[in-house]
Design an enzyme around this catalytic site. Sequence first.
Site, PDB file in Angstrom:
ATOM      1  N   GLU A   1       2.199 -13.402  -7.615  1.00  0.00           N
ATOM      2  CA  GLU A   1       2.191 -14.729  -7.014  1.00  0.00           C
ATOM      3  C   GLU A   1       2.434 -15.842  -8.025  1.00  0.00           C
ATOM      4  O   GLU A   1       2.295 -17.015  -7.695  1.00  0.00           O
ATOM      5  CB  GLU A   1       0.890 -14.927  -6.226  1.00  0.00           C
ATOM      6  CG  GLU A   1       0.877 -13.994  -5.021  1.00  0.00           C
ATOM      7  CD  GLU A   1      -0.388 -14.069  -4.175  1.00  0.00           C
ATOM      8  OE1 GLU A   1      -1.332 -14.762  -4.576  1.00  0.00           O
ATOM      9  OE2 GLU A   1      -0.414 -13.417  -3.110  1.00  0.00           O
TER      10      GLU A   1
ATOM     11  N   LYS B   1       0.896 -12.958 -12.517  1.00  0.00           N
ATOM     12  CA  LYS B   1      -0.507 -13.024 -12.116  1.00  0.00           C
ATOM     13  C   LYS B   1      -1.088 -11.621 -12.046  1.00  0.00           C
ATOM     14  O   LYS B   1      -2.285 -11.418 -12.230  1.00  0.00           O
ATOM     15  CB  LYS B   1      -0.579 -13.705 -10.741  1.00  0.00           C
ATOM     16  CG  LYS B   1      -1.976 -13.936 -10.202  1.00  0.00           C
ATOM     17  CD  LYS B   1      -1.893 -14.595  -8.822  1.00  0.00           C
ATOM     18  CE  LYS B   1      -3.274 -14.737  -8.197  1.00  0.00           C
ATOM     19  NZ  LYS B   1      -3.173 -15.055  -6.756  1.00  0.00           N
ATOM     20  N   GLN B   2      -0.224 -10.654 -11.756  1.00  0.00           N
ATOM     21  CA  GLN B   2      -0.709  -9.310 -11.462  1.00  0.00           C
ATOM     22  C   GLN B   2       0.437  -8.311 -11.598  1.00  0.00           C
ATOM     23  O   GLN B   2       1.590  -8.701 -11.695  1.00  0.00           O
ATOM     24  CB  GLN B   2      -1.207  -9.275 -10.025  1.00  0.00           C
ATOM     25  CG  GLN B   2      -0.095  -9.540  -8.996  1.00  0.00           C
ATOM     26  CD  GLN B   2      -0.633 -10.197  -7.746  1.00  0.00           C
ATOM     27  OE1 GLN B   2      -0.487 -11.389  -7.559  1.00  0.00           O
ATOM     28  NE2 GLN B   2      -1.240  -9.394  -6.907  1.00  0.00           N
TER      29      GLN B   2
ATOM     30  N   TRP C   1      -1.938  -6.869   2.326  1.00  0.00           N
ATOM     31  CA  TRP C   1      -1.456  -5.563   1.862  1.00  0.00           C
ATOM     32  C   TRP C   1      -2.551  -4.822   1.100  1.00  0.00           C
ATOM     33  O   TRP C   1      -2.455  -3.618   0.909  1.00  0.00           O
ATOM     34  CB  TRP C   1      -0.207  -5.721   0.988  1.00  0.00           C
ATOM     35  CG  TRP C   1      -0.448  -6.267  -0.406  1.00  0.00           C
ATOM     36  CD1 TRP C   1      -1.269  -7.279  -0.763  1.00  0.00           C
ATOM     37  CD2 TRP C   1       0.142  -5.806  -1.628  1.00  0.00           C
ATOM     38  NE1 TRP C   1      -1.213  -7.503  -2.112  1.00  0.00           N
ATOM     39  CE2 TRP C   1      -0.355  -6.611  -2.676  1.00  0.00           C
ATOM     40  CE3 TRP C   1       1.057  -4.800  -1.927  1.00  0.00           C
ATOM     41  CZ2 TRP C   1       0.029  -6.433  -4.001  1.00  0.00           C
ATOM     42  CZ3 TRP C   1       1.445  -4.634  -3.255  1.00  0.00           C
ATOM     43  CH2 TRP C   1       0.923  -5.443  -4.276  1.00  0.00           C
ATOM     44  N   ASP C   2      -3.571  -5.556   0.677  1.00  0.00           N
ATOM     45  CA  ASP C   2      -4.695  -4.930  -0.020  1.00  0.00           C
ATOM     46  C   ASP C   2      -5.151  -3.679   0.728  1.00  0.00           C
ATOM     47  O   ASP C   2      -5.483  -2.660   0.126  1.00  0.00           O
ATOM     48  CB  ASP C   2      -5.889  -5.891  -0.119  1.00  0.00           C
ATOM     49  CG  ASP C   2      -5.532  -7.257  -0.698  1.00  0.00           C
ATOM     50  OD1 ASP C   2      -4.426  -7.731  -0.413  1.00  0.00           O
ATOM     51  OD2 ASP C   2      -6.362  -7.831  -1.403  1.00  0.00           O
TER      52      ASP C   2
END
Lengths: 680, 680
Positions: free
Chosen positions: B400, B507-508, B269-270
């Site tokens: 994640e 994580k993000q 998806w980046d």
Amino acid sequence: MGDEDSLKDHFHVENIDKNLDMQTGLLHELFSVTTPDNRNFNLVVESFASLSKPNVYGVRYSIIPTNFSDEIEVIKVHDYINQKVHHQEDDIRVADDLGQMQLDFIPDNGQPSYLVTTFRSQQGIILTYKANENFAPNPKIEYFKDANNHYGYRSKYFAKPGSSKDFEFLFAIGDIHPLVNANMYSDQYLSSLDNYILDTTFKSELMASAQVWQTFWLHSDVSIDGDPALQLCVRFNLFELNQSAGRDEQTGIPAKGLTGNGYGGHFFWDTEIFMLPFFTYTQPKIAKDLLMFRYHTLQIAKEQASDFGLGKGAMYPWRTINGYESSAYWLAGQAQFHINADIAFAIEQYYEITSDESFIRNYGFEIILETARFWMEYGNYAELGGKRQFVLNRVTGPDEYSALVDNNYYTNVLAQSNLRLAVKYARKFKGDDGMLSRLNVTAPEIKEMEAAANAMYLPYDKKRNVKLQFQNFEQLPKMDIASIDQSMFPLLLHYHPLMLYRHQVNKQADTVMVDFMFPQGNTLDQLKADYEFYEPITTHDSSLSKAIYAIIAARIGKDQQAYDFFSQAVQTDLMDVHHNTKNGIHAGSLGAAWEGIMYGFAGIVNNATSFSLKPHLPTTWNCLKFKVHLYGSEFKFTIYQDSVEVELLSGKGADISVYDDKKHLTPKNAKETWTYSNQF
Amino acid sequence: MGDEDSLKDHFHVENIDKNLDMQTGLLHELFSVTTPDNRNFNLVVESFASLSKPNVYGVRYSIIPTNFSDEIEVIKVHDYINQKVHHQEDDIRVADDLGQMQLDFIPDNGQPSYLVTTFRSQQGIILTYKANENFAPNPKIEYFKDANNHYGYRSKYFAKPGSSKDFEFLFAIGDIHPLVNANMYSDQYLSSLDNYILDTTFKSELMASAQVWQTFWLHSDVSIDGDPALQLCVRFNLFELNQSAGRDEQTGIPAKGLTGNGYGGHFFWDTEIFMLPFFTYTQPKIAKDLLMFRYHTLQIAKEQASDFGLGKGAMYPWRTINGYESSAYWLAGQAQFHINADIAFAIEQYYEITSDESFIRNYGFEIILETARFWMEYGNYAELGGKRQFVLNRVTGPDEYSALVDNNYYTNVLAQSNLRLAVKYARKFKGDDGMLSRLNVTAPEIKEMEAAANAMYLPYDKKRNVKLQFQNFEQLPKMDIASIDQSMFPLLLHYHPLMLYRHQVNKQADTVMVDFMFPQGNTLDQLKADYEFYEPITTHDSSLSKAIYAIIAARIGKDQQAYDFFSQAVQTDLMDVHHNTKNGIHAGSLGAAWEGIMYGFAGIVNNATSFSLKPHLPTTWNCLKFKVHLYGSEFKFTIYQDSVEVELLSGKGADISVYDDKKHLTPKNAKETWTYSNQF
């Protein structure tokens, strides 16, 4: 006719007969072997794993030519190779690469001796075998070492049609654990192994083992009058169970018993929840040995909790052979934390039935305490429905068609029980300061455990009056199992896990396990509601499922379903119901079938003070007979359709209830009879 | 002094200098090489990947002895071996066995030519290279084939201290896809590859490529006056981004660009969420090429949905190189279903900014429709909080450090948007019966999509006024990140996933991604509440995190945090913030840094009709300049601390708003100026 060599030429082998004598433990196999030149002989292989000397295995080969006379050379040798055990199969449940094992000869032991070692974990066993060299009138067997340093036995003789020549070998197989590292074996260990098979014969070892089998059947048989097909299956199950159980405090019961390498020989919750009750009730010494395996691996379980990042407690492995977690797919493995509470449950059950004070004091409580600590570390309080409740998030319950759920009903009930057991025994041993301080037990810790148990969140659907398998379960769509083609079962082989996890679909009894294990306090309506909610969404793709459904069906009066589920469960292996018995028997299912009889049809309830029955015999059964050990006494039960006879065989007796009618049996009043009618 | 051979003897190599000329794309590396006999020479390696001919790669070696005179032989050859690309590292994010690749020589092509094929998926590329043989005054280079059938080039000459000799090679590298099977290459294809490098030189290809780079910087540069360190990082990021993007409709942008084999060259998806906006705004043609890769793999995505067991719709892979799902760990891979809605979101964004009607009609709508169908199949209605709501159970969101959750806020908002886009475009193309019937669109289906979107469940914590990352998130304990030793980060390398999954730890950016992507309708208080709830539990162990937090921080007036997060994000690779740039750059992070400037400091909001800015420049920045393409026109923006200048460079113009003050720019009124003060 030229020379023929079974290593170079293709000998056609046909299995003519296979016969297991459950009275003696002897497996008899008959093969017809035909060479390319059409020479044919019968090969009889008879083998047994000794119960009198658990390290001993015996095998006898008999060769009977049918259509030729010629010189035959028989050679028994094991190749000296690095074996790569590799097994490719579509079935993901079968280990497809079992890794490498190394075989090394141990030289000059007077008979072939090997060291077999796993490469990665460096676990080794030693095995040694000897031929019966003096078995007149059979040909001379010679021990040899060939040019490649391979040791073995060989014999050359002139064979004639119809004449049988026998070759007998006894193996002594070392325990796996004393050799944790393969280099650690000693000459002394090897010679102690030799002693098992020196100065004895195949026949005398078979007889000694058969005698142990006799004793086993005397005390552990379950006799069903009126259902010969199921009777055979039940006995086969008990035979396999008894043969598979570890008896050295260093092993459990592998999920495939001793019969196949599926699941890599690992032990699961199957041992404590499905197989142990059989031993607890009929051979408490073995039950204790199995529980002691958990005690001896408690330190490892504590290390694992610490490695995981928990402050204290023990985290038992979901699957293991040596105490360490061996789950590859941790989602349906390690995440099944309920194993910790399952072990605590089994300890309590063992103690209830055996009154083994020394065990609970010296070993059992410590396991219960450390697993209770695990729940305190893993769980936390949360505001739920306006109440402060204790929650266990991100766990996998028994059902493997769901994973990583919040507040699995089974897990939470078991954890609650585990915490309460810790509280109960901490209070029981209150005066024993030495023990409590050794285990760092403090009063506040015990209070916290009690509070957490009382605040345990148990998800419940008030609309449908059912125990919810887990939080949010009600918002998953039901999988329409009935519409799925039979070829798609078991679903795990045909669907992505995510497709299963996002549906209401069960591989096996999950919430219904709770109704089986904690029948107290359930109304009949509750049992019915749970059964009727879960049964239609359960595929029984696990062999641990049907016996449990049979038990609940029997308890709620669904006689036909109870019988059908039970008979399918009990036939799992002998009739190869799951088409995978070639990968090994389903040991858990064997034990569950025994549970089906006892908890379902006999309707027993575990209890520390009086043994209670509410029989619901299948209508075709005239009579069900079994013996059990209770509180140190042995009883014989004979259950008819409308009456129960109980006889005290040894010990000082106990209270026995049939449909809540309690009678006290003593050596002086050793026999009682009840009449009853099925009730629910 | 004896003969020395770099293949047999250990030559000590020291890297003296490394220099990337971002104006021309030339990488210049200087090594000092010392032989065991202490002969020393400088080796200069200059290389570039051509932007004018994307199949061409050039490399020039220059050898300058410093302390000896002797005959030198230079040999360039690639060993003809089956390469096992194997990489062992503790970092689980690095593929540790990239599998086997086979190298085959293609004989007699006049220059060395190879076929490189992956063993398992049998994907191949061809590469061929030639030496510049006529580069006076350098020594003669000879094409040779040795006894082992290895092809290569060699040159022998007398070297003197200080004299430089150059050896230049041009490579032509085939596309991967035309060769899906390695045996499918043709002589014709090979000779078309040859043509790229025949009759040309290293220098002229470098010049041609440098010219494309000039054009790129002319239109795509972002100039920051007052922050030279970050300016350098930003340009490096844009350089790598531009170099990494697929331009053939058959490829995306690998997560590591062209710089490393981490993540196996896969697209995530980046591309759509972090990198595409840069291209959409500055090089819409490349943005379209990247989206067309998704269109060309739509059939595969539909197959995957069907294989998964869904009735219709498309299920795009979480990670892929050829359209097929390549997630090994599906829990943090395939379960990230939001990829489907991410693609739909990117299509809408591309269409909003470019007004590319032909794309949305011919390709974009079909992807939006099929991904919307996926949500209808995957989701279901459930009774929640007394309301019938549409739920998406058992998914993994962007973060994640959680997995298999129910109703991930991000996923549900994106799915809702995906459904609404399908509805919007189905209505837009209402008259186009041919198209709608080709795609089997019916009015009831569209109504159902609209209803599901409207009923989408978005978990919200009313007590704290925050969007909940997922259902039940509030009952997880917070992980105390501040107390964890720095050596334990990134946490994924030191904790079992279950330890992370059962905690509130990110994580993000996950829920905060929603605030970034859907700023409309959020109050400032909501943005603040979300930021303040999630920021303390976010480790930013993913390189996709800090730039997004910078954007929200800028929007809510946390200037210093915005600047700090942005500067860490933008330095990710040039300063090797995560200590793993050796495994390749973080392409998504490069794009996110561009987003940080645009959506954060310039404060742009995507909109189909007028372009809106709310700048919040870091106080140290004097001026921020960039150009963007909007609705077919190109604009130049110059943003000062208190004013904005916009100039229409080409096209018919558009509305531009600065802090909601809208002005219309046209070729006649091509320049406007706004003054503003920071507001929130």
